[in-house]
Design a protein around this motif. Structure first.
Motif, PDB file in Angstrom:
ATOM      1  N   HIS A  58       0.884  -1.158   0.030  1.00  0.00           N
ATOM      2  CA  HIS A  58       0.069  -0.101  -0.019  1.00  0.00           C
ATOM      3  C   HIS A  58       0.764   1.225  -0.017  1.00  0.00           C
ATOM      4  CE1 HIS A  58      -3.149   2.894   0.995  1.00  0.00           C
ATOM      5  NE2 HIS A  58      -2.498   3.214   2.038  1.00  0.00           N
ATOM      6  N   CYS A  62       0.440   3.049  -3.456  1.00  0.00           N
ATOM      7  CA  CYS A  62      -0.644   4.222  -3.244  1.00  0.00           C
ATOM      8  C   CYS A  62       0.118   5.484  -3.267  1.00  0.00           C
ATOM      9  CB  CYS A  62      -1.632   3.863  -2.150  1.00  0.00           C
ATOM     10  SG  CYS A  62      -2.542   2.478  -2.374  1.00  0.00           S
ATOM     11  N   ALA A  66      -0.264   8.641  -5.906  1.00  0.00           N
ATOM     12  CA  ALA A  66      -0.676   9.942  -5.506  1.00  0.00           C
ATOM     13  C   ALA A  66       0.216  11.082  -5.449  1.00  0.00           C
ATOM     14  CB  ALA A  66      -1.100   9.752  -3.737  1.00  0.00           C
ATOM     15  N   GLN A  71      -1.420  14.370  -5.122  1.00  0.00           N
ATOM     16  CA  GLN A  71      -2.250  14.144  -4.096  1.00  0.00           C
ATOM     17  C   GLN A  71      -1.399  13.401  -2.877  1.00  0.00           C
ATOM     18  OE1 GLN A  71      -5.846  14.152  -4.045  1.00  0.00           O
ATOM     19  NE2 GLN A  71      -5.679  15.229  -6.064  1.00  0.00           N
ATOM     20  N   ALA A  74      -2.490  14.113   0.974  1.00  0.00           N
ATOM     21  CA  ALA A  74      -3.634  13.156   1.538  1.00  0.00           C
ATOM     22  C   ALA A  74      -3.372  11.739   1.375  1.00  0.00           C
ATOM     23  CB  ALA A  74      -4.779  13.583   0.635  1.00  0.00           C
ATOM     24  N   ALA A  75      -2.533  11.200   0.663  1.00  0.00           N
ATOM     25  CA  ALA A  75      -2.334   9.756   0.786  1.00  0.00           C
ATOM     26  C   ALA A  75      -1.321   9.556   1.937  1.00  0.00           C
ATOM     27  CB  ALA A  75      -1.406   9.512  -0.635  1.00  0.00           C
ATOM     28  N   GLU A  77      -1.413  11.123   4.739  1.00  0.00           N
ATOM     29  CA  GLU A  77      -2.289  11.218   5.782  1.00  0.00           C
ATOM     30  C   GLU A  77      -2.867  10.062   6.113  1.00  0.00           C
ATOM     31  OE1 GLU A  77      -2.668  13.621   8.407  1.00  0.00           O
ATOM     32  OE2 GLU A  77      -0.857  14.399   7.518  1.00  0.00           O
ATOM     33  N   ASP A  78      -3.616   9.355   4.871  1.00  0.00           N
ATOM     34  CA  ASP A  78      -4.188   8.236   4.856  1.00  0.00           C
ATOM     35  C   ASP A  78      -3.233   6.891   5.343  1.00  0.00           C
ATOM     36  OD1 ASP A  78      -6.594   6.339   4.192  1.00  0.00           O
ATOM     37  OD2 ASP A  78      -5.399   5.575   2.408  1.00  0.00           O
ATOM     38  N   LEU A  79      -2.215   6.921   4.782  1.00  0.00           N
ATOM     39  CA  LEU A  79      -0.946   5.889   5.474  1.00  0.00           C
ATOM     40  C   LEU A  79      -1.044   5.968   6.678  1.00  0.00           C
ATOM     41  CD1 LEU A  79       0.856   3.814   4.752  1.00  0.00           C
ATOM     42  CD2 LEU A  79       2.644   5.447   4.336  1.00  0.00           C
ATOM     43  N   ARG A  81      -2.843   7.156   9.049  1.00  0.00           N
ATOM     44  CA  ARG A  81      -4.134   6.456   9.662  1.00  0.00           C
ATOM     45  C   ARG A  81      -4.194   5.085   9.741  1.00  0.00           C
ATOM     46  NH1 ARG A  81      -8.562   4.170   7.788  1.00  0.00           N
ATOM     47  NH2 ARG A  81      -8.147   4.774   5.790  1.00  0.00           N
ATOM     48  N   VAL A  82      -3.839   4.479   8.523  1.00  0.00           N
ATOM     49  CA  VAL A  82      -3.691   2.803   8.169  1.00  0.00           C
ATOM     50  C   VAL A  82      -2.827   2.384   9.259  1.00  0.00           C
ATOM     51  CG1 VAL A  82      -3.079   0.989   6.940  1.00  0.00           C
ATOM     52  CG2 VAL A  82      -4.680   3.016   6.290  1.00  0.00           C
ATOM     53  N   LYS A  85      -3.843   2.242  12.782  1.00  0.00           N
ATOM     54  CA  LYS A  85      -4.990   1.261  13.100  1.00  0.00           C
ATOM     55  C   LYS A  85      -4.316  -0.048  13.248  1.00  0.00           C
ATOM     56  CE  LYS A  85      -9.211   1.510  11.226  1.00  0.00           C
ATOM     57  NZ  LYS A  85     -10.032   1.774  10.201  1.00  0.00           N
TER      58      LYS A  85
END
Length: 88
Positions: A58, A62, A66, A71, A74-75, A77-79, A81-82, A85
């Motif tokens: 990922h 990704c 991105a 992008q 944003a990518a 930040e998503d990473l 977050r993942v 988690k």
């Protein structure tokens, strides 16, 4: 996801699935708790390692895409977050 990565992950998950069925069999056969727990620990480690491969794929694919599309933030930040988690 690259085909080789995808196949490696699927192979690992199939092995884990077999290990879980083995644990079910061990419980059904009333094997020693320590032996069952050893297998549970092995499955946990194997699942974690499969997750690491997925996370790595990922991150590489990704984020690269991105960033090329402008992008990246944003990518990223998503990473993050993942990762939180996954690590939690």
């Amino acid at each position: 996801m690259a085909v080789s990565s995808k196949q490696d992950i699927l192979n690992r998950l199939r092995r884990i699935e077999g290990q879980v069925r083995g644990i079910q069999r061990m419980i059904d056969e009333e094997q020693k708790c320590a032996e069952v727990l050893d297998q549970v620990a092995a499955v946990r480690i194997a699942l974690y390692n499969a997750g690491i491969l997925i996370l790595e794929s990922h991150a590489r694919e990704c984020l690269t895409t991105a960033m090329a599309e402008g992008q990246g933030e944003a990518a990223l930040e998503d990473l993050v977050r993942v990762i939180k988690k996954f690590a939690g």
